[in-house]
Design a protein around this motif. Structure first.
Motif, short mmCIF file in Angstrom:
data_model
loop_
_atom_site.label_atom_id
_atom_site.label_comp_id
_atom_site.label_asym_id
_atom_site.label_seq_id
_atom_site.Cartn_x
_atom_site.Cartn_y
_atom_site.Cartn_z
N TRP A 262 23.22 -19.40 98.86
CA TRP A 262 24.31 -20.35 99.03
C TRP A 262 23.86 -21.78 98.72
O TRP A 262 24.57 -22.54 98.06
N VAL A 263 22.65 -22.13 99.18
CA VAL A 263 22.13 -23.48 98.93
C VAL A 263 21.92 -23.70 97.44
O VAL A 263 22.27 -24.76 96.88
N VAL A 264 21.35 -22.69 96.74
CA VAL A 264 21.11 -22.82 95.29
C VAL A 264 22.42 -22.98 94.55
O VAL A 264 22.56 -23.84 93.66
N VAL A 265 23.39 -22.16 94.87
CA VAL A 265 24.70 -22.24 94.20
C VAL A 265 25.34 -23.60 94.45
O VAL A 265 25.90 -24.23 93.54
N ARG A 266 25.22 -24.08 95.67
CA ARG A 266 25.80 -25.37 96.01
C ARG A 266 25.15 -26.50 95.22
O ARG A 266 25.84 -27.38 94.69
N CYS A 267 23.84 -26.41 95.15
CA CYS A 267 23.13 -27.46 94.39
C CYS A 267 23.51 -27.41 92.91
O CYS A 267 23.70 -28.46 92.27
N CYS A 268 23.61 -26.22 92.38
CA CYS A 268 24.00 -26.08 90.98
C CYS A 268 25.39 -26.66 90.73
O CYS A 268 25.63 -27.33 89.72
N CYS A 269 26.29 -26.40 91.62
CA CYS A 269 27.65 -26.92 91.49
C CYS A 269 27.66 -28.44 91.51
O CYS A 269 28.37 -29.09 90.74
N LEU A 270 26.87 -29.00 92.39
CA LEU A 270 26.81 -30.46 92.49
C LEU A 270 26.23 -31.06 91.21
O LEU A 270 26.71 -32.06 90.69
N LYS A 271 25.14 -30.43 90.71
CA LYS A 271 24.52 -30.93 89.48
C LYS A 271 25.47 -30.82 88.29
O LYS A 271 25.57 -31.70 87.44
N LYS A 272 26.17 -29.67 88.23
CA LYS A 272 27.12 -29.47 87.14
C LYS A 272 28.22 -30.51 87.18
O LYS A 272 28.64 -31.06 86.17
N GLY A 273 28.67 -30.83 88.36
CA GLY A 273 29.71 -31.86 88.49
C GLY A 273 29.20 -33.22 88.05
O GLY A 273 29.93 -34.00 87.41
#
Length: 291
Positions: A262-273
């Motif tokens: 969940w943390v990895v996915v969250r970080c990826c989403c933030l970076k993508k944004g």
């Protein structure tokens, strides 16, 4: 001679006169001793010959119930009542003591108010207390001597303690019983049985007083184990703990893995944004330069 004959006949004439006045009656059958449990009923019978006038029941010299021939029973307390039984020759009064208490113990007297017109018995009120053993099961090693304790609390009088094993009486030399005075005139007893069991035994401690129809009892199972059983039990316990710990660690690891994903996915989403935002700014800037 005539005067001498009158003197001789005087006792018979007097007896006949007293009989006519109702003085010849007597107690035919008095009360008998009784032993009861506290809270139960106690009953006593007193049978008198016909011609009686008054009958009084006394408990420890205190009158508790009166029966008058011409009136019937005079009951002044709900705890002391009576029944009556008549026939052509006699009258029977039954005294009933309800909800007997320990302090009711003592002398019960039936009196018909004559110099020799009384009969008495004794009432013994006993208290059935509790009987306890700390455990229902005791596990001991082979060839080990143990003490099994049985405690009787709140009895009157102090109960007689006996022990049985597998339905057979145990010799009195194998146990020691101590009695002590408790509160409210009640008694306690502590009995300690010493034994070295070779096999599994069912021990029964019994406490008895006269008023009990059957002794009160408490039971314990003494289980004898050996080294093989002990080691097997130890190994089984160790294996069980290993399995439990493995399951716990597996669950904890699975939960941690989910959190990590969940943390990895969250970080990826933030970076993508963030990158999308930068690209949008760059595109807008280029469009302005062309214009």
């Amino acid at each position: 001679m005539e005067r001498f004959q009158k003197f001789i006949l005087l006792p018979f004439i007097l007896a006949a006169s007293l009989t006519g006045l109702g003085f010849c009656y007597s107690i035919l059958d008095g009360p008998t001793n009784a032993t009861v449990l506290a809270g139960s009923e106690a009953r006593f019978n007193c049978t008198v010959a016909n011609g009686w006038t008054i009958l009084i029941w006394l408990l420890n010299t205190n009158p508790v119930l009166t029966v008058i021939n011409s009136h019937g029973p005079i009951e002044t307390s709900d705890r002391f009542t009576s029944h009556s039984y008549n026939n052509s020759q006699s009258f029977t009064s039954e005294l009933i003591i309800h909800n007997t208490q320990l302090n009711d113990s003592g002398r019960i007297e039936c009196s018909i108010q004559r110099l020799d017109g009384s009969s008495f018995a004794f009432l013994s009120v006993q208290v059935n207390g509790s009987l306890v053993m700390k455990n229902s099961t005791l596990i001991v090693k082979e060839n080990t001597t143990v003490e099994v304790v049985c405690e009787a609390l709140g009895w009157a009088p102090a109960p007689e303690i006996t022990w049985m094993t597998n339905d057979s009486l145990i010799d009195k030399s194998r146990y020691v019983t101590q009695q002590s005075q408790g509160s409210n005139s009640l008694h306690n007893a502590l009995s300690v049985l010493t034994l070295t069991p070779m096999n599994t035994e069912i021990l029964t401690c019994l406490a008895d007083i006269e008023a009990l129809p059957n002794p009160q009892n408490a039971t314990i199972a003494v289980i004898v184990g050996n080294s093989t059983l002990d080691s097997s039990y130890s190994e089984d316990s160790t294996s069980t703990w290993v399995i439990v710990l493995a399951v716990v660690f597996s669950i904890v690891g699975f939960i941690l893995l989910i959190i990590l994903i969940w943390v990895v996915v969250r970080c990826c989403c933030l970076k993508k944004g963030k990158w999308n935002f930068i690209i949008d700014l760059y595109v807008k800037k280029k469009n302005k330069q062309k214009n």
